[in-house]
Scaffold this motif. Structure first.
Motif, short mmCIF file in Angstrom:
data_model
loop_
_atom_site.label_atom_id
_atom_site.label_comp_id
_atom_site.label_asym_id
_atom_site.label_seq_id
_atom_site.Cartn_x
_atom_site.Cartn_y
_atom_site.Cartn_z
N LYS A 10 0.82 -1.22 0.00
CA LYS A 10 0.00 0.00 0.00
C LYS A 10 0.85 1.27 0.00
O LYS A 10 2.07 1.21 0.20
CB LYS A 10 -0.94 -0.05 1.22
N TYR A 50 -12.51 -2.21 -3.91
CA TYR A 50 -13.07 -2.28 -2.55
C TYR A 50 -14.60 -2.17 -2.55
O TYR A 50 -15.19 -1.82 -1.52
CB TYR A 50 -12.46 -1.18 -1.68
N HIS A 53 -16.81 -3.09 0.32
CA HIS A 53 -16.80 -2.23 1.52
C HIS A 53 -17.53 -0.90 1.31
O HIS A 53 -17.43 -0.01 2.15
CB HIS A 53 -15.36 -1.92 1.95
N PHE A 58 -15.73 3.81 6.58
CA PHE A 58 -14.35 4.16 6.22
C PHE A 58 -14.08 4.06 4.72
O PHE A 58 -12.93 4.24 4.29
CB PHE A 58 -13.34 3.31 7.01
N GLU A 61 -12.38 7.15 3.04
CA GLU A 61 -11.01 7.26 3.57
C GLU A 61 -10.10 6.19 2.94
O GLU A 61 -8.94 6.45 2.61
CB GLU A 61 -11.12 7.04 5.09
N LEU A 62 -10.66 4.99 2.80
CA LEU A 62 -9.91 3.87 2.23
C LEU A 62 -9.52 4.16 0.77
O LEU A 62 -8.36 3.97 0.37
CB LEU A 62 -10.78 2.60 2.34
N THR A 92 -5.47 -7.35 10.61
CA THR A 92 -5.75 -6.09 9.91
C THR A 92 -5.30 -4.89 10.73
O THR A 92 -4.68 -3.96 10.21
CB THR A 92 -7.27 -5.97 9.63
N ARG A 103 2.49 -6.64 9.29
CA ARG A 103 1.80 -5.51 9.93
C ARG A 103 2.38 -5.18 11.30
O ARG A 103 2.45 -4.01 11.68
CB ARG A 103 0.31 -5.78 9.97
N VAL A 110 -4.88 0.81 11.43
CA VAL A 110 -5.78 -0.11 10.73
C VAL A 110 -6.00 0.32 9.28
O VAL A 110 -6.22 -0.52 8.40
CB VAL A 110 -7.12 -0.28 11.50
N GLY A 111 -5.93 1.60 9.01
CA GLY A 111 -6.08 2.10 7.65
C GLY A 111 -4.77 1.98 6.88
O GLY A 111 -4.71 1.41 5.79
N ASN A 113 -2.15 0.09 6.74
CA ASN A 113 -1.68 -1.20 7.27
C ASN A 113 -0.80 -1.97 6.28
O ASN A 113 -0.71 -3.19 6.35
CB ASN A 113 -2.85 -2.02 7.79
N HIS A 116 -2.29 -5.61 1.53
CA HIS A 116 -3.58 -6.27 1.34
C HIS A 116 -3.30 -7.67 0.82
O HIS A 116 -2.40 -7.87 0.03
CB HIS A 116 -4.44 -5.53 0.29
P1 CMP Z 1 -7.65 -4.58 3.30
O1 CMP Z 1 -7.26 -6.00 3.56
O2 CMP Z 1 -6.96 -3.89 2.20
O3 CMP Z 1 -9.22 -4.55 3.04
C1 CMP Z 1 -10.07 -3.54 3.51
C2 CMP Z 1 -9.32 -2.48 4.21
O4 CMP Z 1 -10.09 -1.54 4.91
C3 CMP Z 1 -8.43 -3.08 5.26
O5 CMP Z 1 -7.37 -3.75 4.64
C4 CMP Z 1 -8.06 -1.87 6.10
O6 CMP Z 1 -6.87 -1.25 5.68
C5 CMP Z 1 -9.23 -0.94 5.84
N1 CMP Z 1 -9.94 -0.73 7.09
C6 CMP Z 1 -10.54 -1.64 7.85
N2 CMP Z 1 -11.08 -1.04 8.93
C7 CMP Z 1 -10.81 0.27 8.83
C8 CMP Z 1 -11.10 1.41 9.62
N3 CMP Z 1 -11.78 1.29 10.76
N4 CMP Z 1 -10.65 2.60 9.20
C9 CMP Z 1 -9.96 2.72 8.03
N5 CMP Z 1 -9.66 1.67 7.25
C10 CMP Z 1 -10.08 0.48 7.63
#
Ligand code: CMP
Length: 139
Positions: A10, A50, A53, A58, A61-62, A92, A103, A110-111, A113, A116
């Motif tokens: 990432k 994504y 999601h 989020f 933001e993601l 995660t 990680r 968590v964002g 991270n 993936h």
């Molecule tokens: P990833 O495996 O790429 O798939 C979904 C992503 O959403 C996850 O990794 C995290 O990086 C992101 N994510 C999950 N929870 C949150 C959160 N609370 N705030 C921001 N990003 C998040």
């Protein structure tokens, strides 16, 4: 069985010049990098990737984060590659990640991270096909 999984290093990884360090952890675990390229993801690509999601709080933001800088997209191959890579990545949320995982070693939140990895064979196939043509994967 030998599987393929889809991986993303990432923007927090490219920004901190950690792509080689992450790849070393991947390779040490016995996974082979059979395709790899550095790209700037577009907003449309990130939204598609994504889509599962899109109702999450989020999501915006993601997508913003995943398009904030270059990423490295990869195909990893090995015995039970999907589960193995999830082990190598760690939880995660880096606060919950086990010692020695990518990680735990590198992730900031968590964002942001660092990596993936696909969660199942069906999603791995879909994710790989979004970013790689068959002839770009050389096992
Ligand atoms: P990833 O495996 O790429 O798939 C979904 C992503 O959403 C996850 O990794 C995290 O990086 C992101 N994510 C999950 N929870 C949150 C959160 N609370 N705030 C921001 N990003 C998040």
């Amino acid at each position: 069985a030998v599987q393929r999984t889809f991986s993303i290093l990432k923007p927090d990884a490219t920004k901190r010049n950690l792509t080689g360090a992450v790849n070393a952890v991947i390779e040490k675990a016995g996974l082979r990098i059979v395709a790899q390229k550095r790209i700037q993801m577009t907003t449309a690509q990130a939204q598609t990737f994504y889509a599962v999601h899109k109702e999450r709080p989020f999501f915006g933001e993601l997508v913003e984060f995943m398009t904030s800088g270059p990423v490295v997209v990869q195909v990893l191959e090995g015995e039970d590659a999907i589960a193995k890579y999830r082990e190598v990545m760690g939880a995660t949320n880096p606060a919950n990640a086990a010692e020695g995982t990518v990680r735990k070693l590198f992730a900031q939140s968590v964002g942001e991270n660092t990596v993936h990895g696909s969660d199942a064979p069906e999603t791995a196939a879909i994710e790989i096909a979004q970013f790689f043509a068959g002839n770009e994967i050389v096992g």
